[in-house]
Design a protein around this motif. Structure first.
Motif, PDB file in Angstrom:
ATOM      1  N   ASN A 178      -4.199   1.533  -3.053  1.00 60.50           N
ATOM      2  CA  ASN A 178      -3.850   2.938  -3.218  1.00 60.50           C
ATOM      3  C   ASN A 178      -4.382   3.734  -2.034  1.00 60.50           C
ATOM      4  OD1 ASN A 178      -3.305   5.515  -4.118  1.00 60.50           O
ATOM      5  ND2 ASN A 178      -4.025   5.137  -6.200  1.00 60.50           N
ATOM      6  N   THR A 179      -3.482   4.353  -1.262  1.00 57.48           N
ATOM      7  CA  THR A 179      -3.928   5.083  -0.075  1.00 57.48           C
ATOM      8  C   THR A 179      -4.593   6.409  -0.425  1.00 57.48           C
ATOM      9  OG1 THR A 179      -1.677   5.967   0.144  1.00 57.48           O
ATOM     10  CG2 THR A 179      -2.247   4.059   1.471  1.00 57.48           C
ATOM     11  N   ALA A 180      -4.492   6.836  -1.681  1.00 60.88           N
ATOM     12  CA  ALA A 180      -5.206   8.051  -2.094  1.00 60.88           C
ATOM     13  C   ALA A 180      -6.666   7.762  -2.380  1.00 60.88           C
ATOM     14  CB  ALA A 180      -4.556   8.652  -3.338  1.00 60.88           C
ATOM     15  N   ASP A 181      -6.995   6.492  -2.555  1.00 62.52           N
ATOM     16  CA  ASP A 181      -8.368   6.091  -2.845  1.00 62.52           C
ATOM     17  C   ASP A 181      -9.201   6.183  -1.572  1.00 62.52           C
ATOM     18  OD1 ASP A 181     -10.698   4.968  -3.655  1.00 62.52           O
ATOM     19  OD2 ASP A 181      -9.820   3.129  -4.438  1.00 62.52           O
ATOM     20  N   ARG A 182     -10.276   6.900  -1.631  1.00 66.33           N
ATOM     21  CA  ARG A 182     -11.099   7.092  -0.441  1.00 66.33           C
ATOM     22  C   ARG A 182     -11.685   5.774   0.080  1.00 66.33           C
ATOM     23  NH1 ARG A 182      -8.672  11.011  -1.187  1.00 66.33           N
ATOM     24  NH2 ARG A 182      -9.294  13.173  -0.827  1.00 66.33           N
ATOM     25  N   LEU A 235      -2.555  18.289   4.537  1.00 65.02           N
ATOM     26  CA  LEU A 235      -3.421  17.124   4.733  1.00 65.02           C
ATOM     27  C   LEU A 235      -2.855  16.215   5.825  1.00 65.02           C
ATOM     28  CD1 LEU A 235      -4.210  16.391   0.971  1.00 65.02           C
ATOM     29  CD2 LEU A 235      -5.731  17.421   2.661  1.00 65.02           C
ATOM     30  N   ASP A 236      -2.100  15.188   5.443  1.00 56.39           N
ATOM     31  CA  ASP A 236      -1.461  14.293   6.412  1.00 56.39           C
ATOM     32  C   ASP A 236      -0.303  13.592   5.728  1.00 56.39           C
ATOM     33  OD1 ASP A 236      -2.438  11.889   5.035  1.00 56.39           O
ATOM     34  OD2 ASP A 236      -4.397  12.422   5.859  1.00 56.39           O
ATOM     35  N   GLU A 237       0.368  12.721   6.471  1.00 55.82           N
ATOM     36  CA  GLU A 237       1.574  12.072   5.940  1.00 55.82           C
ATOM     37  C   GLU A 237       1.268  11.069   4.837  1.00 55.82           C
ATOM     38  OE1 GLU A 237       1.794   8.636   9.429  1.00 55.82           O
ATOM     39  OE2 GLU A 237       3.341  10.168   9.275  1.00 55.82           O
ATOM     40  N   GLN A 238       0.015  10.647   4.725  1.00 51.14           N
ATOM     41  CA  GLN A 238      -0.353   9.708   3.669  1.00 51.14           C
ATOM     42  C   GLN A 238      -0.572  10.404   2.327  1.00 51.14           C
ATOM     43  OE1 GLN A 238      -0.463   6.392   3.914  1.00 51.14           O
ATOM     44  NE2 GLN A 238       0.204   6.532   6.046  1.00 51.14           N
ATOM     45  N   ALA A 239      -0.756  11.727   2.356  1.00 53.86           N
ATOM     46  CA  ALA A 239      -1.038  12.476   1.133  1.00 53.86           C
ATOM     47  C   ALA A 239       0.266  12.846   0.443  1.00 53.86           C
ATOM     48  CB  ALA A 239      -1.847  13.720   1.459  1.00 53.86           C
ATOM     49  N   ARG A 240       0.631  12.070  -0.556  1.00 58.16           N
ATOM     50  CA  ARG A 240       1.888  12.308  -1.262  1.00 58.16           C
ATOM     51  C   ARG A 240       1.742  11.933  -2.735  1.00 58.16           C
ATOM     52  NH1 ARG A 240       6.638  13.057   1.503  1.00 58.16           N
ATOM     53  NH2 ARG A 240       6.420  13.216   3.769  1.00 58.16           N
ATOM     54  N   HIS A 272       0.839  -1.196   0.000  1.00 60.85           N
ATOM     55  CA  HIS A 272       0.000   0.000   0.000  1.00 60.85           C
ATOM     56  C   HIS A 272       0.875   1.248   0.000  1.00 60.85           C
ATOM     57  CE1 HIS A 272       0.509   1.276   4.298  1.00 60.85           C
ATOM     58  NE2 HIS A 272       0.933   0.024   4.386  1.00 60.85           N
ATOM     59  N   GLY A 273       0.335   2.288  -0.583  1.00 56.18           N
ATOM     60  CA  GLY A 273       1.067   3.538  -0.647  1.00 56.18           C
ATOM     61  C   GLY A 273       0.399   4.522  -1.578  1.00 56.18           C
ATOM     62  N   PRO A 274       0.956   5.727  -1.694  1.00 60.95           N
ATOM     63  CA  PRO A 274       0.376   6.748  -2.570  1.00 60.95           C
ATOM     64  C   PRO A 274       0.456   6.334  -4.031  1.00 60.95           C
ATOM     65  CG  PRO A 274       2.013   7.678  -1.057  1.00 60.95           C
ATOM     66  CD  PRO A 274       2.153   6.197  -0.989  1.00 60.95           C
ATOM     67  N   SER A 287      -1.106  -9.036   5.967  1.00 60.58           N
ATOM     68  CA  SER A 287       0.025  -8.213   6.389  1.00 60.58           C
ATOM     69  C   SER A 287       0.121  -7.042   5.419  1.00 60.58           C
ATOM     70  CB  SER A 287       1.321  -9.026   6.359  1.00 60.58           C
ATOM     71  OG  SER A 287       1.249 -10.141   7.220  1.00 60.58           O
ATOM     72  N   PHE A 288       0.590  -5.916   5.907  1.00 61.83           N
ATOM     73  CA  PHE A 288       0.663  -4.716   5.078  1.00 61.83           C
ATOM     74  C   PHE A 288       2.105  -4.229   4.999  1.00 61.83           C
ATOM     75  CE2 PHE A 288      -3.724  -4.985   6.145  1.00 61.83           C
ATOM     76  CZ  PHE A 288      -4.410  -4.367   5.109  1.00 61.83           C
ATOM     77  N   LEU A 289       2.531  -3.945   3.782  1.00 63.03           N
ATOM     78  CA  LEU A 289       3.873  -3.430   3.551  1.00 63.03           C
ATOM     79  C   LEU A 289       3.758  -2.114   2.799  1.00 63.03           C
ATOM     80  CD1 LEU A 289       6.955  -3.863   3.690  1.00 63.03           C
ATOM     81  CD2 LEU A 289       6.790  -5.038   1.497  1.00 63.03           C
ATOM     82  N   GLU A 290       4.236  -1.055   3.410  1.00 63.06           N
ATOM     83  CA  GLU A 290       4.125   0.264   2.788  1.00 63.06           C
ATOM     84  C   GLU A 290       5.146   0.424   1.673  1.00 63.06           C
ATOM     85  OE1 GLU A 290       3.988   5.027   3.981  1.00 63.06           O
ATOM     86  OE2 GLU A 290       4.755   3.543   5.418  1.00 63.06           O
ATOM     87  N   VAL A 291       4.695   0.975   0.573  1.00 58.95           N
ATOM     88  CA  VAL A 291       5.577   1.366  -0.532  1.00 58.95           C
ATOM     89  C   VAL A 291       5.506   2.887  -0.593  1.00 58.95           C
ATOM     90  CG1 VAL A 291       6.117   1.086  -2.974  1.00 58.95           C
ATOM     91  CG2 VAL A 291       5.004  -0.778  -1.738  1.00 58.95           C
ATOM     92  N   PRO A 292       6.378   3.577   0.143  1.00 61.43           N
ATOM     93  CA  PRO A 292       6.243   5.030   0.282  1.00 61.43           C
ATOM     94  C   PRO A 292       6.793   5.788  -0.919  1.00 61.43           C
ATOM     95  CG  PRO A 292       8.146   4.275   1.506  1.00 61.43           C
ATOM     96  CD  PRO A 292       7.500   3.040   0.920  1.00 61.43           C
TER      97      PRO A 292
END
Length: 501
Positions: free
Chosen positions: A343-347, A401-406, A176-178, A361-366
């Motif tokens: 996609n973390t931008a998806d509402r 916004l927040d740290e997820q908004a990239r 998951h990630g932007p 399990s969740f792995l961030e792809v920043p």
């Protein structure tokens, strides 16, 4: 007379070979779970008696003696115990069975035919022939018991043979990630690492073209499947459903398996073919792109519990279910991996089903602006420092916004000139900013600067002849419009991160 009776009783102990077909009974799994309490008797029903000794043998590729046991009852027509039923691969008929006690449980280190041959005890040993019950000899039984004692098999540590969910790769993983961070791109690396049982870091070092070729080969071989979830994707597409089929110009309906069930069946077949040798079992991967865009509880249905690592087929807490359309028993094999992207931008991320979320399990792809200098064709384009440009945009978005908004770094890796940069902004960056800020162009102006936003507060428009208390205020209120991207110059992009330029 008493001596004769005792001698007769001693001679009455017989030795037997009980064979299990791996296609019918998952013998190794049952023994591992200590859930084997009976065995069918299809021959010698008038000779097999309580007190007899038994060599329990599994046929097939991983053939061998998996237990030594004692018969505790005479043959009786009955069903297997409820504890035994989950380990049968097909329906079991009521038939003659004996109760047994496992004396030597060899599920993790069977005595093989090669070991017996080396010990010189294969004469008149009928293991491997078709049939369930054969006579054995005391010498054969004691030979196996001796091999057990010599190798201390009984006291070997009982390690789990299924994949440990605490280690990489987890059986259920979501990247998951932007947008624009390369999540779908990364699934190829993860899938190849899983299939080849190699560290991800090692696979990442390989040339992309070679990696993609192997991925394509695995996909053609049916070991990797790819699906994208969307609003119309349903249980009937994923698991099974009733589908129309045209035959002889007539429409008929039949139950068809979905992509997940088909892959589960293929994976389970490989487990069966390599029974007893888990290290040789091929791995399978199902990639689910945009996993959070589908109606997850409806798509997974009753399988929401079966995908848990310890609920997989062959695991300690394995579960099975009866599918609603085909009425077939179904379980998820432990050699099938689920790899999703989100996609973390998806509402819709916020509404991801909690029950499903805790099974992955969740792995961030920043987003990482520093990767631009390493991976981009040209980190500096027409005097524009792409790394600093992305860093400035993301820092301001996080403040608003927040740290997820990239914005993801992948958008900037293929830019070769100013026209490419304009195109990336027009097709990707500006649409994403509009989505993040709900078309609030004033906030987009805080991100990009005056060069990108036109202030049209002085524009005049004549309203129709109608009295409205706020007509004058609305006529002169501040209005913004995006400047056409093709009119932007290199200095406009540089001023995003260097306002004094």
């Amino acid at each position: 007379m008493a001596k004769e009776n005792n001698s007769s009783a001693a001679r009455s102990v017989a030795y037997w070979l009980f064979q299990s077909n791996f296609k019918t009974l998952r013998l190794r799994d049952a023994l591992r779970a200590e859930a084997l309490f009976s065995f069918p008797v299809r021959a010698h029903t008038d000779r097999i008696r309580s007190g007899d000794k038994v060599i329990i043998w599994q046929t097939g590729k991983a053939q061998g003696c998996y237990a030594l046991a004692t018969v505790l009852s005479d043959p009786t027509v009955t069903d297997p115990l409820p504890e035994e039923m989950p380990y049968y691969r097909e329906a079991v008929e009521t038939e003659a069975r004996v109760t047994i006690r496992i004396d030597y449980n060899l599920w993790n280190r069977p005595v093989t035919a090669e070991m017996l041959q080396a010990a010189g005890t294969v004469d008149s040993f009928y293991a491997g022939l078709s049939g369930t019950n054969y006579r054995a000899t005391e010498a054969q039984f004691e030979s196996i018991a001796s091999l057990v004692a010599q190798q201390d098999i009984l006291h070997e540590p009982e390690t789990e043979y299924f994949i440990n969910p605490g280690f990489y790769p987890p059986l259920n993983l979501i990247l998951h990630g932007p947008p624009g961070t390369g999540k779908t791109f990364r699934t190829i690396n993860h899938a190849v690492a899983i299939i080849e049982n190699r560290p991800l870091e090692e696979v990442d070092l390989e040339p992309r073209t070679a990696l993609k070729k192997r991925f394509d080969r695995y996909q053609e071989a049916g070991r990797i499947d790819f699906v994208t979830f969307h609003q119309s994707f349903a249980y009937e597409d994923f698991i099974e459903g009733i589908k129309p089929v045209v035959e002889n110009d007539q429409v008929n309906y039949r139950v068809e398996a979905g992509i997940f069930q088909k892959l589960c069946r293929r994976a389970a077949e490989k487990v069966t073919e390599n029974a007893g040798d888990w290290d040789s079992v091929p791995r399978f991967v199902l990639i689910i792109d945009e996993i959070n865009r589908g109606n997850l509880p409806a798509i997974f249905g009753e399988l929401i519990s079966l995908i848990e690592p310890n609920k997989r087929d062959g695991c300690a807490e394995q579960l099975r279910t009866i599918l609603p359309y085909s009425k077939k028993a179904f379980s998820v094999p432990a050699n099938l991996y689920l790899l999703g992207t989100m996609n973390t931008a998806d509402r819709s991320t916020e509404s991801l089903d909690i029950a499903l979320r805790r099974r992955f399990s969740f792995l961030e792809v920043p987003s990482d602006h520093t990767l631009i200098s390493e991976l981009a064709e040209r980190p500096m384009v027409a005097g524009v420092d792409l790394e600093r440009l992305l860093q400035a945009i993301n820092d301001r978005m996080e403040a608003l916004l927040d740290e997820q908004a990239r914005i993801g770094h992948a958008y900037f890796l293929q830019i070769r000139d100013l026209d490419d940069l304009r195109g990336v902004f027009e097709l990707h960056i500006l649409p994403l900013l509009k989505e993040y800020f709900y078309h609030d162009l004033a906030k987009i102006g805080l991100i990009l600067g005056r060069a990108f936003i036109q202030d049209e507060r002085n524009a005049t428009t004549k309203f129709a002849n109608f009295d409205h208390p706020y007509a004058e205020e609305m006529l002169h209120k501040q209005r913004f419009r995006l400047k056409p991207v093709q009119e932007l110059e290199e200095r406009d992009f540089i001023r995003i991160y260097d306002p004094e330029y």
